[in-house]
Scaffold this motif. Structure first.
Motif, PDB file in Angstrom:
ATOM      1  N   LYS A  57      36.684  34.295  46.984  1.00 38.17           N
ATOM      2  CA  LYS A  57      35.935  35.534  46.831  1.00 38.17           C
ATOM      3  C   LYS A  57      36.783  36.462  45.976  1.00 38.17           C
ATOM      4  CE  LYS A  57      34.018  39.535  49.263  1.00 38.17           C
ATOM      5  NZ  LYS A  57      33.812  40.217  50.565  1.00 38.17           N
ATOM      6  N   ARG A  69      32.620  34.766  38.057  1.00 34.68           N
ATOM      7  CA  ARG A  69      31.591  34.830  39.087  1.00 34.68           C
ATOM      8  C   ARG A  69      30.625  33.678  38.798  1.00 34.68           C
ATOM      9  NH1 ARG A  69      28.454  39.692  39.395  1.00 34.68           N
ATOM     10  NH2 ARG A  69      28.605  39.737  41.672  1.00 34.68           N
ATOM     11  N   ASP A 124      26.944  34.160  37.440  1.00 34.38           N
ATOM     12  CA  ASP A 124      26.957  34.703  36.080  1.00 34.38           C
ATOM     13  C   ASP A 124      27.403  33.647  35.080  1.00 34.38           C
ATOM     14  OD1 ASP A 124      28.168  38.018  37.071  1.00 34.38           O
ATOM     15  OD2 ASP A 124      26.204  37.066  37.231  1.00 34.38           O
ATOM     16  N   GLN A 147      34.238  36.895  33.583  1.00 32.30           N
ATOM     17  CA  GLN A 147      34.353  38.210  34.197  1.00 32.30           C
ATOM     18  C   GLN A 147      35.346  39.091  33.455  1.00 32.30           C
ATOM     19  OE1 GLN A 147      32.475  39.349  36.560  1.00 32.30           O
ATOM     20  NE2 GLN A 147      33.451  41.335  36.687  1.00 32.30           N
ATOM     21  N   ARG A 171      34.439  47.470  38.074  1.00 34.97           N
ATOM     22  CA  ARG A 171      34.543  46.269  38.905  1.00 34.97           C
ATOM     23  C   ARG A 171      35.922  45.638  38.765  1.00 34.97           C
ATOM     24  NH1 ARG A 171      31.040  42.465  41.184  1.00 34.97           N
ATOM     25  NH2 ARG A 171      29.199  43.506  40.339  1.00 34.97           N
ATOM     26  N   GLU A 178      34.557  41.682  43.871  1.00 30.49           N
ATOM     27  CA  GLU A 178      33.245  41.628  44.503  1.00 30.49           C
ATOM     28  C   GLU A 178      33.003  42.826  45.420  1.00 30.49           C
ATOM     29  OE1 GLU A 178      31.580  38.242  42.762  1.00 30.49           O
ATOM     30  OE2 GLU A 178      30.743  39.794  44.022  1.00 30.49           O
ATOM     31  N   GLN A 226      28.818  36.968  44.936  1.00 36.30           N
ATOM     32  CA  GLN A 226      28.806  35.635  44.344  1.00 36.30           C
ATOM     33  C   GLN A 226      30.120  34.927  44.639  1.00 36.30           C
ATOM     34  OE1 GLN A 226      27.832  35.494  40.157  1.00 36.30           O
ATOM     35  NE2 GLN A 226      26.303  37.148  40.322  1.00 36.30           N
ATOM     36  N   ASN A 227      30.055  33.586  44.696  1.00 39.61           N
ATOM     37  CA  ASN A 227      31.276  32.794  44.779  1.00 39.61           C
ATOM     38  C   ASN A 227      32.027  32.888  43.464  1.00 39.61           C
ATOM     39  OD1 ASN A 227      30.721  31.801  47.400  1.00 39.61           O
ATOM     40  ND2 ASN A 227      29.338  30.269  46.537  1.00 39.61           N
ATOM     41  N   GLY A 228      33.336  32.666  43.522  1.00 41.67           N
ATOM     42  CA  GLY A 228      34.129  32.765  42.315  1.00 41.67           C
ATOM     43  C   GLY A 228      35.243  31.745  42.267  1.00 41.67           C
TER      44      GLY A 228
END
Length: 666
Positions: free
Chosen positions: A204, A249, A252, A118, A169, A208, A214-216
């Protein structure tokens, strides 16, 4: 009374029927026994093939799992190295500006070289009294709305200072106090106390939004004061100034790692920690829309599954792997089904033929021939996996293959867009013109398509294919369909090559023998005639070789012949040929350099004069007598040319040995 008569009559009818049936079975005992044996062979072949296929599929599933684990672990180690590079940036300078950090991350080409990450950031650690000073300094840089968040009093603060790429983001996390959240707090403490990278639990990310949630998780690497002693936990806690870190993420990340469609032949879920509780689920594969609409996929239950653990500093991941509908469809055991069906069918046909043989002695010879044919077909059915069937609709240019054809050419059916192009690309480049010419000849009805050619697999291994087909034509004589079979003849070809080599090369020295020398000389003479050139041939005979054999034994003699052959080859060009005629006689073919033939011969003679050192350091000395003949100066026929060279060699021996003589000089 009538009823009693009728019962008696029926009983009388049944008795002959039973006798006829028993007589039939007694007369056909052998066919039924063979039929049962044939079915037994079919069952055994089916069972062995099925078990072998299951083992192969399990091995392939295990391999896919190992490949996926390796890809994830390698990528995570790569991310760790990226963070260590960031630490190196801070260590190499007293102060790293925002622009310098931006330039560093930009040169890494994160989006291109590290898909799934990310961003790369730097977070500083702040004491309560340093917080306001830090915030004011950031506002003076032009970030007027900057604040450390979430608000509240705490004993220790952290703040994200740099985060690149500084996208919309990532800007949501600018100033965030990661130390205020429990999962991040624990990971940061582990990294700080160990002086090493650490992963957080499932979180999280602040970045986001409600779209594509998405989980992170985060990866931290601690940064300490330059030059400070950090040998124990207390020192590390005291000298910590911040962290270089990366947020991830999860969806991804996995898609960035598993770029190949092949990896989707297996599914896997990732759980945070050692449990597989739903609340610890980090990643699960997305369900494709066509999977929901396909009833077979919807009702699919995986046959293969396994649970694996990846250990990271500060955190473990549990991965649950499962085979997919695509994986099991590709590896569907068609061969076992084919063997079972073919074996059963041929067994029934065999039974039918044998029963007819038993009932008709007048046709015993013809039926026996048919039985043999059917038995051969039964045997062929047991090995049906090596014969591929193809059907080419010439009119509509549609080519269809069975599964065996794909295996013969090592082509993945799921990845083929143009089958004809994929097939032709597998044919060895030196055979492509020949194969294409035979296809065109078959289409013109000049001859049947029946040939042998080489196939080059992706691993560069060469396979030999035998292709036979039948072409159908319409009333106008145009080809409309070609149907045929391919089968692998690699083993037979390799055997043939080995036999040809054994027939053409001397087994001791591995030099061409008399047979191959004659063929090479014939070719050299033909080349010389076409180009109106001259060529030379040398006959070499070792002097007093028999004495060495008698004194030291044949094993030393054999060793000496090998060494002599090596020395002669070292004196020649790659276009020249040296061969062994037998015993201690050698022959050398020199195309196009006849005028230097005497020089080459003397070079060989002098080389062979040098001592040969045996394993026990004892020295062997030997000389040679060499005869030279020139084509076409001394002879215009092959046999006469070799005779001239032989005579010149014997003349050299007569004149005292260890000499070179040219035919015509005596």
């Amino acid at each position: 009374m009538a009823s009693k008569f009728t019962d008696t009559e029926n009983n009388a009818d049944r008795a002959p029927n039973r006798k006829n049936l028993l007589a039939f079975f007694r007369g056909t005992y052998s066919p039924w026994l063979i039929f049962l044996l044939s079915l037994s062979v079919t069952y055994i072949a089916w069972s062995l093939t099925n078990k072998s296929h299951q083992r192969h599929t399990q091995d392939l599933f295990t391999f896919e799992v190992a490949q996926t684990l390796q890809a994830i672990e390698q990528r995570m180690r790569g991310y760790e190295q990226v963070l260590r590079g960031g630490i190196g940036l801070f260590k190499a300078s007293t102060h790293v500006s925002r622009q310098e950090f931006h330039d560093y991350v930009t040169k890494l080409e994160v989006d291109k070289r590290w898909p799934g990450i990310q961003g790369i950031g730097y977070a500083v650690m702040l004491k309560p009294k340093e917080k306001d000073i830090f915030v004011n300094a950031l506002r003076l840089e032009g970030f007027n709305e900057f604040n450390v968040f979430p608000a509240g009093l705490r004993e220790q603060y952290s703040s994200i200072l740099y985060l690149e790429p500084f996208t919309a983001r990532n800007q949501r996390a600018f100033g965030y106090d990661m130390y205020s959240e429990k999962s991040r707090h624990i990971a940061m403490d582990i990294a700080r106390d160990n002086g090493n990278v650490a992963l957080s639990a499932k979180v999280k990310l602040v970045q986001e939004s409600d779209h594509d949630l998405q989980n992170g998780f985060l990866m931290y690497l601690p940064l300490y004061q330059n030059g400070a002693a950090i040998e124990n936990i207390a020192q590390r806690q005291k000298e910590l100034i911040g962290y270089v870190y990366s947020p991830f993420r999860m969806d991804d990340l996995i898609e960035g790692i598993l770029l190949s469609a092949k990896n989707y032949q297996i599914n896997f879920s990732i759980y945070d920690g050692d449990s597989q509780a739903i609340e610890d689920l980090l990643y699960s594969p997305k369900i494709k829309p066509d999977s929901v609409s396909n009833p077979d996929i919807k009702a699919f239950t995986p046959r293969f599954s396994v649970v694996k653990t990846i250990e990271f500093p500060g955190r473990n991941w549990t991965l649950h792997f499962r085979s997919t509908y695509v994986f099991e469809s590709i590896l569907k055991n068609n061969l076992a089904t084919l063997i079972g069906f073919t074996g059963t069918t041929l067994s029934l046909l065999l039974l039918f033929v044998l029963l007819n043989i038993a009932r008709s002695s007048t046709k015993a010879r013809e039926a026996s021939a048919e039985s043999k044919v059917l038995i051969d077909r039964l045997k062929a059915g047991a090995s049906a996996g090596i014969v591929g069937i193809y059907d080419w609709d010439v009119k509509n240019n549609i080519l269809n293959w069975d599964s065996v054809m794909y295996r013969l050419y090592d082509i993945d059916k799921s990845n083929v867009e143009n089958l004809q192009q994929a097939w032709f690309s597998r044919i060895h480049i030196d055979d492509q013109a020949y194969v294409d010419g035979e296809i065109q000849a078959a289409l013109r009805n000049e001859r049947e398509y029946s040939l042998e050619f080489r196939v080059l697999w992706p691993d560069n291994s060469v396979h030999y294919i035998k292709a036979v087909s039948k072409t159908s034509f319409d009333h106008a004589g145009r080809a409309i369909r070609i149907v045929g079979v391919n089968y692998d003849i690699t083993e037979q070809k390799n055997l043939q090559i080995r036999l040809n080599k054994q027939a053409s090369y001397d087994q001791l020295t591995q030099l061409p023998n008399r047979r191959l020398i004659n063929d090479r000389l014939k070719q050299a003479i033909a080349f010389t005639d076409r180009n109106e050139k001259n060529m030379a041939i040398l006959f070499i005979d070792l002097d007093d070789f028999k004495q060495i054999n008698d004194s030291y034994g044949h094993h030393v003699g054999d060793w000496l012949l090998i060494e002599v052959s090596n020395r002669i080859q070292a004196c020649l060009r790659t276009t020249d040929t040296v061969g062994r005629l037998g015993g201690d006689e050698f022959v050398v073919i020199l195309p196009t350099i006849y005028q230097h033939a005497e020089d080459v011969a003397n070079k060989i003679r002098i080389t062979l004069e040098n001592d040969f050192v045996m394993d026990n350091d004892e020295l062997l000395t030997i000389s040679s007598s060499i005869g030279v003949a020139i084509y076409p100066q001394h002879a215009t026929e092959q046999a006469l040319l070799m005779e001239c060279a032989d005579k010149a060699m014997y003349e050299a021996k007569k004149r005292g040995r260890n000499k070179v003589m040219i035919f015509g000089d005596f």
